[in-house]
Motif scaffolding. Structure first.
Motif, short mmCIF file in Angstrom:
data_model
loop_
_atom_site.label_atom_id
_atom_site.label_comp_id
_atom_site.label_asym_id
_atom_site.label_seq_id
_atom_site.Cartn_x
_atom_site.Cartn_y
_atom_site.Cartn_z
N ASP A 122 1.00 -1.25 0.01
CA ASP A 122 -0.04 0.03 0.02
C ASP A 122 0.88 1.18 -0.07
O ASP A 122 1.97 1.15 0.67
N LYS A 123 0.56 2.29 -0.65
CA LYS A 123 1.32 3.45 -0.97
C LYS A 123 0.25 4.58 -0.36
O LYS A 123 -0.83 4.77 -0.57
N ASP A 124 0.92 5.61 0.29
CA ASP A 124 0.31 6.75 0.75
C ASP A 124 1.32 8.06 0.82
O ASP A 124 2.50 7.80 1.01
N THR A 125 0.75 9.37 0.62
CA THR A 125 1.72 10.58 0.83
C THR A 125 1.16 11.13 2.11
O THR A 125 -0.04 11.22 2.31
N ALA A 126 2.00 11.73 3.03
CA ALA A 126 1.87 12.45 4.17
C ALA A 126 2.84 13.31 4.39
O ALA A 126 3.72 13.40 3.87
N LEU A 127 2.29 14.44 5.35
CA LEU A 127 3.17 15.55 5.76
C LEU A 127 3.58 14.84 7.15
O LEU A 127 2.73 14.34 7.91
N GLY A 128 4.57 15.18 7.35
CA GLY A 128 5.47 14.86 8.77
C GLY A 128 6.12 16.09 9.40
O GLY A 128 6.62 16.97 8.87
N LEU A 129 6.14 15.80 10.59
CA LEU A 129 7.08 16.92 11.54
C LEU A 129 8.18 16.44 12.32
O LEU A 129 8.03 15.28 12.68
N LYS A 130 9.22 17.19 12.52
CA LYS A 130 10.32 16.98 13.15
C LYS A 130 10.76 17.71 13.99
O LYS A 130 10.68 19.02 13.67
N PHE A 131 11.42 17.56 15.22
CA PHE A 131 11.94 18.56 16.06
C PHE A 131 13.38 17.87 16.72
O PHE A 131 13.41 16.73 16.98
N GLY A 132 14.33 18.75 16.59
CA GLY A 132 15.43 18.10 17.24
C GLY A 132 16.88 19.12 17.29
O GLY A 132 16.50 20.17 17.43
N ALA A 133 17.92 18.57 17.42
CA ALA A 133 19.13 19.33 17.60
C ALA A 133 20.36 18.75 16.90
O ALA A 133 20.40 17.39 16.77
N ILE A 134 21.18 19.56 16.51
CA ILE A 134 22.44 19.02 15.91
C ILE A 134 23.69 19.49 16.71
O ILE A 134 23.71 20.65 17.21
N PHE A 135 24.37 18.65 17.12
CA PHE A 135 25.65 18.71 18.12
C PHE A 135 26.87 18.59 17.45
O PHE A 135 27.11 17.76 16.63
N ASP A 136 27.92 19.69 17.76
CA ASP A 136 29.09 19.66 17.02
C ASP A 136 29.06 19.20 15.45
O ASP A 136 30.07 18.96 15.06
N LYS A 137 27.99 20.15 14.93
CA LYS A 137 27.82 20.26 13.46
C LYS A 137 27.79 18.65 12.79
O LYS A 137 27.95 18.48 11.52
N SER A 138 27.93 17.74 13.66
CA SER A 138 27.96 16.26 12.89
C SER A 138 27.04 15.38 13.35
O SER A 138 26.83 14.42 12.91
#
Length: 222
Positions: A80-96
């Motif tokens: 089965d296939k579907d298209t959806a919108l998603g959310l994300k929240f986070g952080a980047i440490f030491d640029k890597s």
């Protein structure tokens, strides 16, 4: 005498001066360390548009008798296939090292709704011509709902992609991920006759096996 008191006063002032200098150096190191931590941590929020393809198995366990013929433990594979919108929240440490919490909801065939929540880790490679490739892993939970039945299962997988710098705070992201899923919706077991069909210890199920997802998105870093 006065000379002794003067020498003692000078010694106390010198020790106080050295102690104050040590305190100032220590305070400076603490402030520098705090500033370094603050500089090496960059928060982000993002919005993704994804296309997911879920491999699943629809099956029937038990025995169904129709026109004198028994049918037992039938199943079929579906995608089965579907298209959806998603959310994300986070952080980047030491640029890597990027850590994000991701959420998306999909509506598939057979009235199946899937809510997916994952914790993602990505290793960010060095930026080249505004592109920053990454590779990572993820794990999380999938909540399946089909009609009045539901199940919560786990998933684990890998992802690969790249980001492209638009501005200092905005970036475009494209990627693909694969997840192995452990989730299964099963109806209650029934025995009885319904019209010209007789059921014995019969139940139906939908079992999600894996999902392949491609996505594009925008991230805002602050």
């Amino acid at each position: 005498n006065i000379a002794t008191l003067t020498d003692l006063f000078i010694e106390i002032r010198c020790e106080s001066s050295v102690s104050m200098k040590k305190s100032l150096v220590l305070a400076g190191l603490i402030l520098a360390g705090t500033s370094a931590v603050a500089m090496d941590t960059q928060w982000l929020v993002g919005l993704d548009a994804s296309r997911a393809k879920v491999e699943s198995t629809i099956g029937f366990s038990g025995t169904a008798t129709m026109s004198g013929v028994d049918y037992s433990n039938l199943s079929m594979d579906t995608d089965d296939k579907d298209t959806a919108l998603g959310l994300k929240f986070g952080a980047i440490f030491d640029k890597s090292h990027r850590f994000t919490l991701n959420y998306a909801k999909y509506d598939f065939d057979y009235d199946v709704e899937a809510k997916v929540t994952t914790l993602n880790y990505d290793y960010l490679f060095e930026e080249t011509n505004k592109f920053t490739p990454f590779i990572g892993v993820h794990a999380g939970q999938i909540d399946l709902d089909a009609l009045e039945f539901s199940d919560s299962g786990s998933l684990i997988g890998i992802q690969i992609g790249t980001t492209y710098i638009i501005t200092d705070n905005m970036e475009f992201e494209i990627g693909v991920s694969y997840s192995s899923i452990d989730s299964k919706i099963t109806t209650p077991t029934i025995t009885g006759t319904y019209g010209n069909i007789s059921l014995t210890n019969a139940s139906a199920y939908i079992e999600a096996d894996d999902v392949l997802k491609t996505y594009v998105g925008l991230n805002y870093k602050f």
